[in-house]
Design a protein around this motif. Structure first.
Motif, PDB file in Angstrom:
ATOM      1  N   LYS A 260      -3.826  12.649 -37.689  1.00  0.00           N
ATOM      2  CA  LYS A 260      -3.825  12.204 -39.090  1.00  0.00           C
ATOM      3  C   LYS A 260      -5.171  11.608 -39.472  1.00  0.00           C
ATOM      4  O   LYS A 260      -5.704  11.888 -40.556  1.00  0.00           O
ATOM      5  N   VAL A 261      -5.736  10.792 -38.586  1.00  0.00           N
ATOM      6  CA  VAL A 261      -7.041  10.199 -38.875  1.00  0.00           C
ATOM      7  C   VAL A 261      -8.112  11.275 -38.916  1.00  0.00           C
ATOM      8  O   VAL A 261      -9.011  11.253 -39.772  1.00  0.00           O
ATOM      9  N   GLU A 262      -8.024  12.235 -38.003  1.00  0.00           N
ATOM     10  CA  GLU A 262      -8.978  13.345 -37.985  1.00  0.00           C
ATOM     11  C   GLU A 262      -8.910  14.133 -39.284  1.00  0.00           C
ATOM     12  O   GLU A 262      -9.949  14.512 -39.852  1.00  0.00           O
ATOM     13  N   HIS A 263      -7.701  14.351 -39.754  1.00  0.00           N
ATOM     14  CA  HIS A 263      -7.530  15.104 -41.003  1.00  0.00           C
ATOM     15  C   HIS A 263      -8.150  14.349 -42.178  1.00  0.00           C
ATOM     16  O   HIS A 263      -8.831  14.944 -43.037  1.00  0.00           O
ATOM     17  N   VAL A 264      -7.943  13.042 -42.235  1.00  0.00           N
ATOM     18  CA  VAL A 264      -8.510  12.223 -43.315  1.00  0.00           C
ATOM     19  C   VAL A 264     -10.030  12.253 -43.253  1.00  0.00           C
ATOM     20  O   VAL A 264     -10.712  12.368 -44.291  1.00  0.00           O
ATOM     21  N   ALA A 265     -10.593  12.156 -42.052  1.00  0.00           N
ATOM     22  CA  ALA A 265     -12.055  12.150 -41.899  1.00  0.00           C
ATOM     23  C   ALA A 265     -12.663  13.456 -42.364  1.00  0.00           C
ATOM     24  O   ALA A 265     -13.689  13.460 -43.066  1.00  0.00           O
ATOM     25  N   GLU A 266     -12.054  14.567 -42.013  1.00  0.00           N
ATOM     26  CA  GLU A 266     -12.611  15.861 -42.397  1.00  0.00           C
ATOM     27  C   GLU A 266     -12.417  16.119 -43.885  1.00  0.00           C
ATOM     28  O   GLU A 266     -13.269  16.760 -44.526  1.00  0.00           O
ATOM     29  N   GLU A 267     -11.315  15.635 -44.445  1.00  0.00           N
ATOM     30  CA  GLU A 267     -11.116  15.768 -45.888  1.00  0.00           C
ATOM     31  C   GLU A 267     -12.150  14.954 -46.655  1.00  0.00           C
ATOM     32  O   GLU A 267     -12.644  15.372 -47.706  1.00  0.00           O
ATOM     33  N   ALA A 268     -12.509  13.795 -46.110  1.00  0.00           N
ATOM     34  CA  ALA A 268     -13.498  12.943 -46.783  1.00  0.00           C
ATOM     35  C   ALA A 268     -14.872  13.605 -46.807  1.00  0.00           C
ATOM     36  O   ALA A 268     -15.628  13.448 -47.767  1.00  0.00           O
TER      37      ALA A 268
END
Length: 330
Positions: A260-268
């Motif tokens: 989930k954190v990885e997904h947020v980082a890449e979306e940012a």
């Protein structure tokens, strides 16, 4: 002057003939006894040994590749798994004309013409009895197209293997890395016996760093083959007891990454070029390692083509560059 006449000695000639016949008879008897003794040794005394050898000539050891270990995030979400796929494989010693076979595969559209030379080098670097993958993942159309022309390609066959797949696509690709076909340089530092029947090896990232744990141990099974090396089914008292040794699956690997954190980082990051690394300050765990842009690791797992690789390497955004580890920033 009267010329002397020689009188023939029949008794002497007869004794000479008898002696020669006796010597010849002894030689014949001796050779016959030697032959009989040798036959007795082969047929009676060493019967079991040569029976085992004859069975070995028609029993072939076929490797059973181990299932590659799974890669999971800290919450148990799957990052890298396995799925069955059809794979075209070639046994060099069973192919009468390698060049003709490769040209035929090009005509069928199963391999690209510009990949033939590299494929030829890879085949020649393998042992003659090893099964070498020619096409890592075949579609149903590919399988059908080859099946109707199978008789034209001795030594080639379609096998069902497990291949790598990444359910999240590009997500965390620079941390995970990818697997690819075993190349000629790879053969210089791996145990060929341990990778017999295996087509893929970790090339980058976690897949490469933990290759030994993820690979597992191959098994084997004995199969009955005919003179052409093709598997056959035969019933009768002379059928040997065929053994099977199950493979040991690779170890599953649980990463400190949080999906989930990885997904947020890449979306940012979005479409921007850059990197994000999130660490747990209490223990140093890597929670996220994002680098944009990324690429789909499944391209390498199924066998990336030269054109597809050129698109990645020629891209001005350099998607293969792991900016989190190799990027130079002030």
């Amino acid at each position: 002057m009267v010329q002397g006449v020689r009188i023939k000695d029949h008794w002497k000639e007869q004794r000479l003939f008898e002696r020669r016949a006796l010597v010849a008879g002894c030689v014949i008897v001796g050779l016959t006894l030697t032959l009989v003794g040798r036959l007795y040794l082969l047929q009676v005394m060493r019967h079991d040994y040569y029976t085992e050898l004859s069975q070995g000539n028609r029993v072939r050891m076929e490797p059973i590749p181990a299932a590659r270990g799974l890669i999971l995030d800290r919450n148990g979400n799957l990052l890298a798994g396995n799925q069955p796929a059809y794979q075209l494989e070639l046994v060099p010693e069973e192919v009468p004309d390698l060049n003709a076979s490769l040209k035929g595969l090009v005509k069928l559209g199963l391999i690209e013409a510009d990949a033939v030379e590299e494929l030829r080098r890879t085949i020649r670097s393998r042992r003659p009895f090893d099964s070498v993958p020619v096409r890592l993942r075949m579609s149903d159309e590919d399988v059908a197209r080859f099946a109707v022309r199978r008789f034209e390609f001795p030594g080639l066959d379609i096998k069902t293997r497990q291949t790598r797949f990444y359910p999240e696509g590009e997500l965390a690709v620079h941390a995970l890395g990818y697997v690819g076909a075993i190349s000629e340089p790879d053969l210089q530092h791996i145990d060929r016996a341990a990778y017999s029947g295996t087509a893929l090896i970790g090339k980058l990232g976690v897949e490469s760093a933990y290759e030994k744990q993820l690979h597992g141990g191959n098994g084997y099974r004995e199969i009955l083959v005919n003179a052409l090396g093709r598997s056959v089914q035969r019933q009768g008292v002379l059928v040997p007891d065929l053994r099977t040794h199950a493979p040991a699956a690779g170890e599953d690997l649980v990463l400190s990454l949080d999906l989930k954190v990885e997904h947020v980082a890449e979306e940012a990051l979005g479409d921007h070029r850059g990197a994000v690394v999130a660490l747990n300050p209490q223990n140093g765990d890597v929670i996220a390692l994002a680098s944009r842009p990324g690429f789909d690791p499944s391209l390498f797992a199924r066998g990336i083509t030269r054109n597809e690789y050129a698109v990645l390497t020629d891209n001005i955004d350099k998607p293969l560059l792991n900016r989190a580890l190799r990027g130079a920033y002030p």
